[in-house]
Design an enzyme around this catalytic site. Structure first.
Site, mmCIF file in Angstrom:
data_model
loop_
_atom_site.group_PDB
_atom_site.id
_atom_site.type_symbol
_atom_site.label_atom_id
_atom_site.label_comp_id
_atom_site.label_asym_id
_atom_site.label_seq_id
_atom_site.Cartn_x
_atom_site.Cartn_y
_atom_site.Cartn_z
ATOM 1 N N HIS A 94 0.842 -1.199 0.000
ATOM 2 C CA HIS A 94 0.000 0.000 0.000
ATOM 3 C C HIS A 94 0.876 1.247 0.000
ATOM 4 O O HIS A 94 1.963 1.267 0.569
ATOM 5 C CB HIS A 94 -0.923 -0.009 1.223
ATOM 6 C CG HIS A 94 -1.996 1.027 1.165
ATOM 7 N ND1 HIS A 94 -1.777 2.346 1.509
ATOM 8 C CD2 HIS A 94 -3.303 0.950 0.800
ATOM 9 C CE1 HIS A 94 -2.896 3.024 1.354
ATOM 10 N NE2 HIS A 94 -3.833 2.208 0.921
ATOM 11 N N GLU A 166 -3.578 2.330 -7.209
ATOM 12 C CA GLU A 166 -3.957 3.463 -6.367
ATOM 13 C C GLU A 166 -3.126 4.685 -6.760
ATOM 14 O O GLU A 166 -1.973 4.807 -6.365
ATOM 15 C CB GLU A 166 -3.803 3.141 -4.876
ATOM 16 C CG GLU A 166 -2.534 2.388 -4.489
ATOM 17 C CD GLU A 166 -2.348 2.339 -2.986
ATOM 18 O OE1 GLU A 166 -3.278 2.672 -2.233
ATOM 19 O OE2 GLU A 166 -1.237 1.980 -2.565
#
EC number: 5.3.1.1
Length: 248
Positions: A94, A166
């Site tokens: 992430h 992302e």
């Protein structure tokens, strides 16, 4: 046909009571949800959520893992610990782990391998910073992040990897890439995988992780190469999350 996957990333949010309320709220609205739904919760609440989701269509995931099996790694969580709580998914790479904790592409690739070796499905996150997009370097940044993983685990491994794109500039900012911007990058990711194996590229799920919410989910999920979402803030409210789950 790729199934829509909606994964909620609670990050460092919720409490024991809030976890109970949120999971029960999500479960109460799952009857007509066709998407695969995953909640990646703080590790302290995994045992609580494991009990709540048993025999349901809600899947449990973790937010991170350590590459080591056990040992003197204070504050870390291993693949075996994750599996102990019945979780089958884990977020890897992430943007917050990369930026705040210095996780390099190589570390992320190692974590992907450890997850796979332990029969966990990694939600492998990739994405570019605002300066990368403004300097037209999105493709080079994203391709490098993918390439390091391919070099480590091979293209066949992507049969068991979920990719999450992302755009870092669109996370927690209420700034969302336009559906066309998101689709273009997702299509590029799939084309890169197709250079190695076209069949695997077609079955690999690529989620969008840039501030998807109940207002924009349907339009984003209607894009050809967007196969779901990695949801942050909107996953902390049951009704908002359910609306996204039903949008696909």
């Amino acid at each position: 046909m790729r199934q829509i996957i909606i994964a909620g990333n609670w990050k460092m949010n919720a409490s024991k009571e809030a976890t109970n309320t949120l999971v029960i709220g999500i479960l109460s609205g799952m009857a007509d949800v066709k998407s695969k739904v995953i909640v990646c919760v703080p590790s302290l609440y995994m045992s609580q959520v494991e009990v709540l989701v048993v025999d349901s269509q809600l899947n449990l995931g973790a937010q991170n893992l350590n590459v080591n099996k056990l040992g003197a790694f204070t504050g870390e969580i291993s693949a075996d610990m994750i599996k102990d709580f019945g979780a089958k998914y884990v977020i890897v790479g992430h943007s917050e782990r990369r930026s705040l904790y210095g996780e390099t592409d190589e570390i992320v690739a190692q974590k992907v391998q450890v997850a796979l070796d332990n029969n966990l499905t990694p939600l492998f996150c990739i994405g570019e910073l605002l300066e990368d997009r403004e300097s037209n370097n999105t493709k080079s940044v994203v391709s490098k992040q993918i390439q390091v993983v391919i070099d480590r685990v091979g293209i066949e491994a992507f049969k068991n990897i979920i990719v999450a794109y992302e755009p870092v500039w669109a996370i927690g900012t209420n700034v969302t890439a336009t559906p066309q911007q998101a689709q273009d990058t997702h299509a590029f990711i799939r084309s890169m995988l197709a250079e190695y194996d076209a069949d695997i590229a077609q079955i690999t799920s690529i989620l969008y992780g840039g501030s998807m919410n109940s207002r924009n989910a349907a339009e984003l999920l209607n894009c050809k190469d967007i196969d779901g979402g990695l949801i942050g803030g909107a996953s902390l409210k049951a009704q908002d999350f359910l609306q996204i789950c039903k949008a696909g």
